[in-house]
Design a protein around this motif. Structure first.
Motif, PDB file in Angstrom:
ATOM      1  N   ALA A  57     -14.455  -8.418 -11.373  1.00  0.00           N
ATOM      2  CA  ALA A  57     -15.147  -7.411 -12.184  1.00  0.00           C
ATOM      3  C   ALA A  57     -16.435  -6.943 -11.521  1.00  0.00           C
ATOM      4  O   ALA A  57     -16.834  -5.789 -11.691  1.00  0.00           O
ATOM      5  CB  ALA A  57     -15.439  -7.977 -13.573  1.00  0.00           C
ATOM      6  N   LYS A  58     -17.065  -7.813 -10.751  1.00  0.00           N
ATOM      7  CA  LYS A  58     -18.300  -7.460 -10.040  1.00  0.00           C
ATOM      8  C   LYS A  58     -18.019  -6.857  -8.666  1.00  0.00           C
ATOM      9  O   LYS A  58     -18.932  -6.521  -7.929  1.00  0.00           O
ATOM     10  CB  LYS A  58     -19.197  -8.690  -9.889  1.00  0.00           C
ATOM     11  CG  LYS A  58     -19.787  -9.179 -11.200  1.00  0.00           C
ATOM     12  CD  LYS A  58     -20.670 -10.392 -10.955  1.00  0.00           C
ATOM     13  CE  LYS A  58     -21.350 -10.840 -12.209  1.00  0.00           C
ATOM     14  NZ  LYS A  58     -22.654 -10.239 -12.399  1.00  0.00           N
ATOM     15  N   GLY A  59     -16.723  -6.772  -8.304  1.00  0.00           N
ATOM     16  CA  GLY A  59     -16.364  -6.210  -7.011  1.00  0.00           C
ATOM     17  C   GLY A  59     -16.623  -7.148  -5.846  1.00  0.00           C
ATOM     18  O   GLY A  59     -16.804  -6.708  -4.717  1.00  0.00           O
ATOM     19  N   ILE A  60     -16.638  -8.443  -6.119  1.00  0.00           N
ATOM     20  CA  ILE A  60     -16.916  -9.437  -5.071  1.00  0.00           C
ATOM     21  C   ILE A  60     -15.600 -10.027  -4.588  1.00  0.00           C
ATOM     22  O   ILE A  60     -14.820 -10.563  -5.376  1.00  0.00           O
ATOM     23  CB  ILE A  60     -17.836 -10.552  -5.611  1.00  0.00           C
ATOM     24  CG1 ILE A  60     -19.172  -9.949  -6.059  1.00  0.00           C
ATOM     25  CG2 ILE A  60     -18.042 -11.642  -4.562  1.00  0.00           C
ATOM     26  CD1 ILE A  60     -20.061 -10.905  -6.805  1.00  0.00           C
ATOM     27  N   ALA A  61     -15.350  -9.924  -3.290  1.00  0.00           N
ATOM     28  CA  ALA A  61     -14.129 -10.466  -2.698  1.00  0.00           C
ATOM     29  C   ALA A  61     -14.275 -11.965  -2.501  1.00  0.00           C
ATOM     30  O   ALA A  61     -15.383 -12.476  -2.279  1.00  0.00           O
ATOM     31  CB  ALA A  61     -13.847  -9.788  -1.364  1.00  0.00           C
ATOM     32  N   ASP A  70     -16.438 -23.088  -4.884  1.00  0.00           N
ATOM     33  CA  ASP A  70     -16.723 -21.933  -4.025  1.00  0.00           C
ATOM     34  C   ASP A  70     -16.900 -20.670  -4.863  1.00  0.00           C
ATOM     35  O   ASP A  70     -17.815 -19.878  -4.638  1.00  0.00           O
ATOM     36  CB  ASP A  70     -15.598 -21.700  -3.018  1.00  0.00           C
ATOM     37  CG  ASP A  70     -15.457 -22.799  -1.990  1.00  0.00           C
ATOM     38  OD1 ASP A  70     -16.436 -23.524  -1.751  1.00  0.00           O
ATOM     39  OD2 ASP A  70     -14.345 -22.935  -1.433  1.00  0.00           O
ATOM     40  N   LEU A  71     -15.998 -20.484  -5.832  1.00  0.00           N
ATOM     41  CA  LEU A  71     -16.054 -19.306  -6.690  1.00  0.00           C
ATOM     42  C   LEU A  71     -17.339 -19.301  -7.522  1.00  0.00           C
ATOM     43  O   LEU A  71     -17.988 -18.271  -7.667  1.00  0.00           O
ATOM     44  CB  LEU A  71     -14.827 -19.249  -7.603  1.00  0.00           C
ATOM     45  CG  LEU A  71     -13.480 -19.103  -6.898  1.00  0.00           C
ATOM     46  CD1 LEU A  71     -12.342 -19.267  -7.891  1.00  0.00           C
ATOM     47  CD2 LEU A  71     -13.374 -17.775  -6.169  1.00  0.00           C
ATOM     48  N   GLN A  72     -17.705 -20.472  -8.044  1.00  0.00           N
ATOM     49  CA  GLN A  72     -18.920 -20.560  -8.850  1.00  0.00           C
ATOM     50  C   GLN A  72     -20.139 -20.245  -7.997  1.00  0.00           C
ATOM     51  O   GLN A  72     -21.055 -19.550  -8.443  1.00  0.00           O
ATOM     52  CB  GLN A  72     -19.063 -21.956  -9.468  1.00  0.00           C
ATOM     53  CG  GLN A  72     -20.246 -22.077 -10.423  1.00  0.00           C
ATOM     54  CD  GLN A  72     -20.119 -21.182 -11.633  1.00  0.00           C
ATOM     55  OE1 GLN A  72     -19.162 -21.305 -12.381  1.00  0.00           O
ATOM     56  NE2 GLN A  72     -21.069 -20.275 -11.834  1.00  0.00           N
ATOM     57  N   ALA A  73     -20.152 -20.701  -6.753  1.00  0.00           N
ATOM     58  CA  ALA A  73     -21.275 -20.421  -5.859  1.00  0.00           C
ATOM     59  C   ALA A  73     -21.389 -18.920  -5.584  1.00  0.00           C
ATOM     60  O   ALA A  73     -22.488 -18.361  -5.592  1.00  0.00           O
ATOM     61  CB  ALA A  73     -21.114 -21.194  -4.551  1.00  0.00           C
ATOM     62  N   LEU A  74     -20.261 -18.262  -5.366  1.00  0.00           N
ATOM     63  CA  LEU A  74     -20.282 -16.808  -5.153  1.00  0.00           C
ATOM     64  C   LEU A  74     -20.806 -16.090  -6.383  1.00  0.00           C
ATOM     65  O   LEU A  74     -21.601 -15.157  -6.275  1.00  0.00           O
ATOM     66  CB  LEU A  74     -18.866 -16.302  -4.823  1.00  0.00           C
ATOM     67  CG  LEU A  74     -18.332 -16.617  -3.433  1.00  0.00           C
ATOM     68  CD1 LEU A  74     -16.861 -16.252  -3.340  1.00  0.00           C
ATOM     69  CD2 LEU A  74     -19.140 -15.857  -2.387  1.00  0.00           C
ATOM     70  N   GLN A  77     -24.533 -16.443  -6.748  1.00  0.00           N
ATOM     71  CA  GLN A  77     -25.288 -15.674  -5.768  1.00  0.00           C
ATOM     72  C   GLN A  77     -25.208 -14.160  -6.023  1.00  0.00           C
ATOM     73  O   GLN A  77     -25.951 -13.405  -5.420  1.00  0.00           O
ATOM     74  CB  GLN A  77     -24.762 -15.952  -4.360  1.00  0.00           C
ATOM     75  CG  GLN A  77     -24.990 -17.368  -3.911  1.00  0.00           C
ATOM     76  CD  GLN A  77     -24.231 -17.697  -2.617  1.00  0.00           C
ATOM     77  OE1 GLN A  77     -23.620 -16.848  -2.015  1.00  0.00           O
ATOM     78  NE2 GLN A  77     -24.280 -18.962  -2.226  1.00  0.00           N
ATOM     79  N   ALA A  78     -24.324 -13.753  -6.915  1.00  0.00           N
ATOM     80  CA  ALA A  78     -24.133 -12.330  -7.179  1.00  0.00           C
ATOM     81  C   ALA A  78     -25.368 -11.738  -7.837  1.00  0.00           C
ATOM     82  O   ALA A  78     -25.978 -12.364  -8.700  1.00  0.00           O
ATOM     83  CB  ALA A  78     -22.914 -12.122  -8.085  1.00  0.00           C
ATOM     84  N   PRO A  79     -25.714 -10.513  -7.441  1.00  0.00           N
ATOM     85  CA  PRO A  79     -26.858  -9.873  -8.085  1.00  0.00           C
ATOM     86  C   PRO A  79     -26.545  -9.570  -9.552  1.00  0.00           C
ATOM     87  O   PRO A  79     -25.399  -9.275  -9.904  1.00  0.00           O
ATOM     88  CB  PRO A  79     -27.062  -8.582  -7.287  1.00  0.00           C
ATOM     89  CG  PRO A  79     -25.829  -8.396  -6.490  1.00  0.00           C
ATOM     90  CD  PRO A  79     -25.121  -9.706  -6.407  1.00  0.00           C
ATOM     91  N   ALA A  80     -27.553  -9.652 -10.396  1.00  0.00           N
ATOM     92  CA  ALA A  80     -27.380  -9.342 -11.821  1.00  0.00           C
ATOM     93  C   ALA A  80     -27.108  -7.866 -11.972  1.00  0.00           C
ATOM     94  O   ALA A  80     -27.658  -7.029 -11.249  1.00  0.00           O
ATOM     95  CB  ALA A  80     -28.621  -9.737 -12.599  1.00  0.00           C
ATOM     96  N   GLN A  81     -26.254  -7.531 -12.929  1.00  0.00           N
ATOM     97  CA  GLN A  81     -25.929  -6.120 -13.143  1.00  0.00           C
ATOM     98  C   GLN A  81     -26.499  -5.632 -14.439  1.00  0.00           C
ATOM     99  O   GLN A  81     -26.658  -6.296 -15.378  1.00  0.00           O
ATOM    100  CB  GLN A  81     -24.420  -5.911 -13.144  1.00  0.00           C
ATOM    101  CG  GLN A  81     -23.814  -6.150 -11.799  1.00  0.00           C
ATOM    102  CD  GLN A  81     -22.311  -5.908 -11.783  1.00  0.00           C
ATOM    103  OE1 GLN A  81     -21.622  -6.007 -12.787  1.00  0.00           O
ATOM    104  NE2 GLN A  81     -21.798  -5.596 -10.612  1.00  0.00           N
TER     105      GLN A  81
END
Length: 81
Positions: A57-61, A70-74, A77-81
């Motif tokens: 949903a955030k467009g993160i591959a 690993d997924l939780q770490a990504l 680290q994702a910028p807040a929207q």
């Protein structure tokens, strides 16, 4: 004498297992192979599929073989929207 910690994981419902879960040693739990059952899954932050959906949903591959950690770490680290 110490008690061995256990967790309930989802399992196929059958005549032998009408409740849909089995109990395993907590040390044997592997988030990439098992899914916690019931209230225990909420305590660990949800399912791997939920993390994958949030990242998508955030467009993160992410790699197809990424672990839940690993997924939780990504996601962390994702910028807040």
């Amino acid at each position: 004498m110490s008690m061995l910690e256990t967790v309930r994981i989802k399992a196929e419902v059958s005549d032998d297992n009408p409740l849909g879960y089995i109990v395993i040693n907590k040390t044997d739990f592997n988030e990439d192979e098992h899914e916690l059952f019931g209230d225990e899954s909420a305590a660990t932050g949800g399912k791997k599929a939920d993390l994958q959906a949030a990242l998508t949903a955030k467009g993160i591959a992410f790699p197809a073989n990424a672990t839940k950690a690993d997924l939780q770490a990504l996601l962390d680290q994702a910028p807040a929207q």
